[in-house]
Write a protein that holds these residues in place. Sequence first.
Motif, PDB file in Angstrom:
ATOM      1  N   GLY A  97      12.894  58.472  28.273  1.00  0.00           N
ATOM      2  CA  GLY A  97      11.780  58.296  29.081  1.00  0.00           C
ATOM      3  C   GLY A  97      11.493  56.995  29.761  1.00  0.00           C
ATOM      4  N   PRO A  98      10.434  56.893  30.534  1.00  0.00           N
ATOM      5  CA  PRO A  98      10.221  55.351  31.098  1.00  0.00           C
ATOM      6  C   PRO A  98       9.954  54.523  30.163  1.00  0.00           C
ATOM      7  CG  PRO A  98       8.780  57.284  32.103  1.00  0.00           C
ATOM      8  CD  PRO A  98       9.655  57.857  30.936  1.00  0.00           C
ATOM      9  N   THR A  99      10.175  53.196  30.308  1.00  0.00           N
ATOM     10  CA  THR A  99       9.802  52.092  29.414  1.00  0.00           C
ATOM     11  C   THR A  99       8.299  51.689  29.721  1.00  0.00           C
ATOM     12  OG1 THR A  99      10.532  50.529  31.128  1.00  0.00           O
ATOM     13  CG2 THR A  99      12.345  51.107  29.573  1.00  0.00           C
ATOM     14  N   ARG A 100       7.885  51.387  28.573  1.00  0.00           N
ATOM     15  CA  ARG A 100       6.128  50.928  28.774  1.00  0.00           C
ATOM     16  C   ARG A 100       5.777  49.730  29.650  1.00  0.00           C
ATOM     17  NH1 ARG A 100       3.070  47.737  25.203  1.00  0.00           N
ATOM     18  NH2 ARG A 100       4.982  47.184  23.984  1.00  0.00           N
ATOM     19  N   ILE A 101       6.542  48.776  29.436  1.00  0.00           N
ATOM     20  CA  ILE A 101       5.865  47.621  30.075  1.00  0.00           C
ATOM     21  C   ILE A 101       6.445  47.287  31.641  1.00  0.00           C
ATOM     22  CG2 ILE A 101       6.017  44.858  30.035  1.00  0.00           C
ATOM     23  CD1 ILE A 101       6.315  44.934  26.906  1.00  0.00           C
ATOM     24  N   GLY A 102       7.687  47.725  31.742  1.00  0.00           N
ATOM     25  CA  GLY A 102       8.204  47.631  33.110  1.00  0.00           C
ATOM     26  C   GLY A 102       8.800  46.499  33.721  1.00  0.00           C
ATOM     27  N   VAL A 103       8.302  45.172  33.056  1.00  0.00           N
ATOM     28  CA  VAL A 103       8.908  44.134  33.581  1.00  0.00           C
ATOM     29  C   VAL A 103       9.801  43.556  32.432  1.00  0.00           C
ATOM     30  CG1 VAL A 103       7.524  43.713  35.651  1.00  0.00           C
ATOM     31  CG2 VAL A 103       7.107  42.631  33.226  1.00  0.00           C
ATOM     32  N   GLU A 104      10.559  42.648  32.590  1.00  0.00           N
ATOM     33  CA  GLU A 104      11.393  42.131  31.457  1.00  0.00           C
ATOM     34  C   GLU A 104      10.805  41.173  30.444  1.00  0.00           C
ATOM     35  OE1 GLU A 104      11.852  41.550  34.562  1.00  0.00           O
ATOM     36  OE2 GLU A 104      13.621  42.658  35.247  1.00  0.00           O
ATOM     37  N   SER A 105      11.240  40.803  29.456  1.00  0.00           N
ATOM     38  CA  SER A 105      10.848  39.751  28.246  1.00  0.00           C
ATOM     39  C   SER A 105      10.722  38.380  29.108  1.00  0.00           C
ATOM     40  CB  SER A 105      11.807  39.806  27.408  1.00  0.00           C
ATOM     41  OG  SER A 105      13.153  39.300  27.692  1.00  0.00           O
ATOM     42  N   THR A 106       9.627  37.575  28.385  1.00  0.00           N
ATOM     43  CA  THR A 106       9.543  36.343  28.649  1.00  0.00           C
ATOM     44  C   THR A 106      10.711  35.462  28.107  1.00  0.00           C
ATOM     45  OG1 THR A 106       7.143  36.529  28.790  1.00  0.00           O
ATOM     46  CG2 THR A 106       7.829  34.254  28.280  1.00  0.00           C
ATOM     47  N   VAL A 107      11.354  34.520  28.736  1.00  0.00           N
ATOM     48  CA  VAL A 107      12.349  33.884  28.390  1.00  0.00           C
ATOM     49  C   VAL A 107      11.823  32.502  28.300  1.00  0.00           C
ATOM     50  CG1 VAL A 107      14.608  32.770  28.678  1.00  0.00           C
ATOM     51  CG2 VAL A 107      14.207  35.196  29.612  1.00  0.00           C
ATOM     52  N   LEU A 108      12.064  31.989  26.880  1.00  0.00           N
ATOM     53  CA  LEU A 108      11.415  30.638  26.204  1.00  0.00           C
ATOM     54  C   LEU A 108      12.601  29.831  25.631  1.00  0.00           C
ATOM     55  CD1 LEU A 108       9.037  28.535  25.816  1.00  0.00           C
ATOM     56  CD2 LEU A 108       8.887  29.825  23.521  1.00  0.00           C
ATOM     57  N   ASP A 109      13.025  28.768  26.249  1.00  0.00           N
ATOM     58  CA  ASP A 109      14.069  27.781  25.924  1.00  0.00           C
ATOM     59  C   ASP A 109      13.430  26.690  24.688  1.00  0.00           C
ATOM     60  OD1 ASP A 109      15.789  26.174  25.606  1.00  0.00           O
ATOM     61  OD2 ASP A 109      16.574  25.825  27.729  1.00  0.00           O
ATOM     62  N   LEU A 110      13.848  26.917  23.579  1.00  0.00           N
ATOM     63  CA  LEU A 110      13.405  26.060  22.430  1.00  0.00           C
ATOM     64  C   LEU A 110      14.528  25.013  22.185  1.00  0.00           C
ATOM     65  CD1 LEU A 110      11.961  28.629  19.718  1.00  0.00           C
ATOM     66  CD2 LEU A 110      10.959  27.211  21.615  1.00  0.00           C
ATOM     67  N   THR A 111      15.557  24.850  23.135  1.00  0.00           N
ATOM     68  CA  THR A 111      16.535  23.746  22.676  1.00  0.00           C
ATOM     69  C   THR A 111      16.163  22.524  23.662  1.00  0.00           C
ATOM     70  OG1 THR A 111      17.958  24.566  24.820  1.00  0.00           O
ATOM     71  CG2 THR A 111      18.328  25.439  22.611  1.00  0.00           C
ATOM     72  N   SER A 112      15.314  22.203  24.410  1.00  0.00           N
ATOM     73  CA  SER A 112      15.035  21.159  25.130  1.00  0.00           C
ATOM     74  C   SER A 112      13.795  20.494  24.498  1.00  0.00           C
ATOM     75  CB  SER A 112      14.427  21.515  26.642  1.00  0.00           C
ATOM     76  OG  SER A 112      13.473  22.611  26.687  1.00  0.00           O
ATOM     77  N   ALA A 113      13.487  19.169  24.534  1.00  0.00           N
ATOM     78  CA  ALA A 113      12.438  18.476  23.885  1.00  0.00           C
ATOM     79  C   ALA A 113      11.279  19.144  23.765  1.00  0.00           C
ATOM     80  CB  ALA A 113      12.322  17.014  24.545  1.00  0.00           C
ATOM     81  N   VAL A 114      10.743  19.680  25.159  1.00  0.00           N
ATOM     82  CA  VAL A 114       9.328  20.300  25.225  1.00  0.00           C
ATOM     83  C   VAL A 114       9.900  21.714  25.634  1.00  0.00           C
ATOM     84  CG1 VAL A 114       7.361  20.501  26.567  1.00  0.00           C
ATOM     85  CG2 VAL A 114       8.516  18.252  26.107  1.00  0.00           C
ATOM     86  N   PRO A 115       9.251  22.856  24.798  1.00  0.00           N
ATOM     87  CA  PRO A 115       9.796  24.189  25.260  1.00  0.00           C
ATOM     88  C   PRO A 115       9.389  24.516  26.567  1.00  0.00           C
ATOM     89  CG  PRO A 115       8.655  24.051  23.089  1.00  0.00           C
ATOM     90  CD  PRO A 115       8.479  22.876  23.722  1.00  0.00           C
ATOM     91  N   GLN A 116      10.477  25.291  27.185  1.00  0.00           N
ATOM     92  CA  GLN A 116      10.651  25.705  28.867  1.00  0.00           C
ATOM     93  C   GLN A 116      10.410  27.204  28.840  1.00  0.00           C
ATOM     94  OE1 GLN A 116      10.491  23.349  31.347  1.00  0.00           O
ATOM     95  NE2 GLN A 116      10.648  21.429  29.845  1.00  0.00           N
ATOM     96  N   VAL A 117       9.642  27.550  29.717  1.00  0.00           N
ATOM     97  CA  VAL A 117       9.414  28.880  29.893  1.00  0.00           C
ATOM     98  C   VAL A 117      10.473  29.073  31.144  1.00  0.00           C
ATOM     99  CG1 VAL A 117       8.259  31.107  30.769  1.00  0.00           C
ATOM    100  CG2 VAL A 117       7.199  29.637  28.860  1.00  0.00           C
ATOM    101  N   LEU A 118      11.546  29.828  31.115  1.00  0.00           N
ATOM    102  CA  LEU A 118      12.447  30.059  31.992  1.00  0.00           C
ATOM    103  C   LEU A 118      12.131  31.134  32.717  1.00  0.00           C
ATOM    104  CD1 LEU A 118      15.826  29.063  30.127  1.00  0.00           C
ATOM    105  CD2 LEU A 118      14.331  27.668  31.474  1.00  0.00           C
ATOM    106  N   ARG A 119      11.527  32.055  32.398  1.00  0.00           N
ATOM    107  CA  ARG A 119      11.011  33.555  33.113  1.00  0.00           C
ATOM    108  C   ARG A 119       9.763  33.953  32.441  1.00  0.00           C
ATOM    109  NH1 ARG A 119      15.086  38.452  32.688  1.00  0.00           N
ATOM    110  NH2 ARG A 119      14.158  38.817  30.571  1.00  0.00           N
ATOM    111  N   PRO A 120       8.750  34.165  33.064  1.00  0.00           N
ATOM    112  CA  PRO A 120       7.550  34.723  32.612  1.00  0.00           C
ATOM    113  C   PRO A 120       7.921  36.163  32.574  1.00  0.00           C
ATOM    114  CG  PRO A 120       7.215  34.281  34.934  1.00  0.00           C
ATOM    115  CD  PRO A 120       8.629  33.818  34.862  1.00  0.00           C
ATOM    116  N   GLY A 121       7.238  36.936  31.596  1.00  0.00           N
ATOM    117  CA  GLY A 121       7.640  38.257  31.256  1.00  0.00           C
ATOM    118  C   GLY A 121       6.395  38.917  30.458  1.00  0.00           C
ATOM    119  N   GLY A 122       7.075  39.953  29.560  1.00  0.00           N
ATOM    120  CA  GLY A 122       6.070  40.737  28.651  1.00  0.00           C
ATOM    121  C   GLY A 122       5.116  40.046  27.925  1.00  0.00           C
TER     122      GLY A 122
END
Length: 361
Positions: free
Chosen positions: A179-204
């Motif tokens: 059936g249909p998915t609940r949230i409907g937009v993709e996950s939040t992508v957070l880069d922890l490899t840089s000195a300051v954590p960077q959100v690359l894509r806002p999401g669920g």
Amino acid sequence: MRYTAQTQRVKLDGTTPDAALIAQAAQVIRRGGLVAFPTETVYGLGANALDAAAVERIFSAKNRPASDPVIVHIHELGQLAEITVAVPPAVQTLAAAFWPGPLTLVLQRHASIPANVAAGGATVAVRMPQHPVALALLKAAQVPIAAPSANLFSRPSATSAQHVLDDLDGHVDLILDAGPTRIGVESTVLDLTSAVPQVLRPGGVALEDLRNHLPNIEVQARYLTLNDTAGTSPGMLIKHYSPRAQVIVLSGSKDAMVQEIHARTMAHIAQNEKVGIMLPAELYTRCADLPAERINLGDSADEISHNLFQRMRELDALGVDVILTSAPEQHGLGTAIWDRLLRAAEGHIVYLDDTDMKHKG
Ligand code: TXA
Ligand code: MG
């Protein structure tokens, strides 16, 4: 050559998935095939993440450029050790708070993960999805599963098994339909490899909730910076999530938006263009009199994100030339909705009277 397969679609219960069907799907993964499966965000197109040839099939089935890395899915934290190296302490905190759930963490890639998963880079994106079917499949497959959204490249993400079929019939072995998915937009992508954590894509996962655990995160505002398409997350290309129609996002007070939607609808119609309007419930009602295909996105941000990609596909099926829509408020899930609309519109935003709505990025 595009990957071809005889596509089988099976329906299964989303809370207690049938063990025999899960075992069948796990076999397909272990043999190097492709399985589309539901997550709490969108459907994923999965392959064995440890098998470079299987991962290659994902790219070929989707027509996805090799430069766009894919997310590796896991079902237990112990799997991190075979996927990543030098795991920073923040991972424990974030995993405890948000996994399983719609948060993807970019970490240092382990040598066991083939380069094509990561578009040749030194990092790998990992997430533990929160859907009984996804978790059961991951457990049965006994390998991490690489999976982008199960849509054709640059099309809106698939939020139902029908969307997967529409885009990938004949190019995926098995579709697990819960059936249909609940949230409907993709996950939040957070880069922890840089000195300051960077959100690359806002999401669920909302940025506000992430900041409660990691106060120093930064948001790469590139997705709101219309002229700049360069960057570390190749999926941030502006041309993305696009229905075929031209999308125009209006930003301003409700009165100004209603007025502008009326004026623009009539102007497009005068040019023999078919107009679609896609709006939250209140604005939708206020545009009831217009000779356009009207789509109600719903009331709350939860409803709107759940409906968004489905509605874009509906408007495409109606054959509209232009889609007029409104900018959401940028907090909570609204930030992810804003991001997807902006990309669907390829940056085409019209700011009306209300300067408060303008993004100051
Ligand atoms: O909710 C989701 O995240 C869904 C479900 C299926 O898990 N997956 C998904 O995958 O949306 P995809 O491939 O459509 O989007 C993955 C995003 C892209 O923007 C990609 O560039 C970024 O994550 N990404 C993946 N690996 C990365 C890496 N190593 N470094 C930076 N960005 C990465
Ligand atoms: Mg995608």
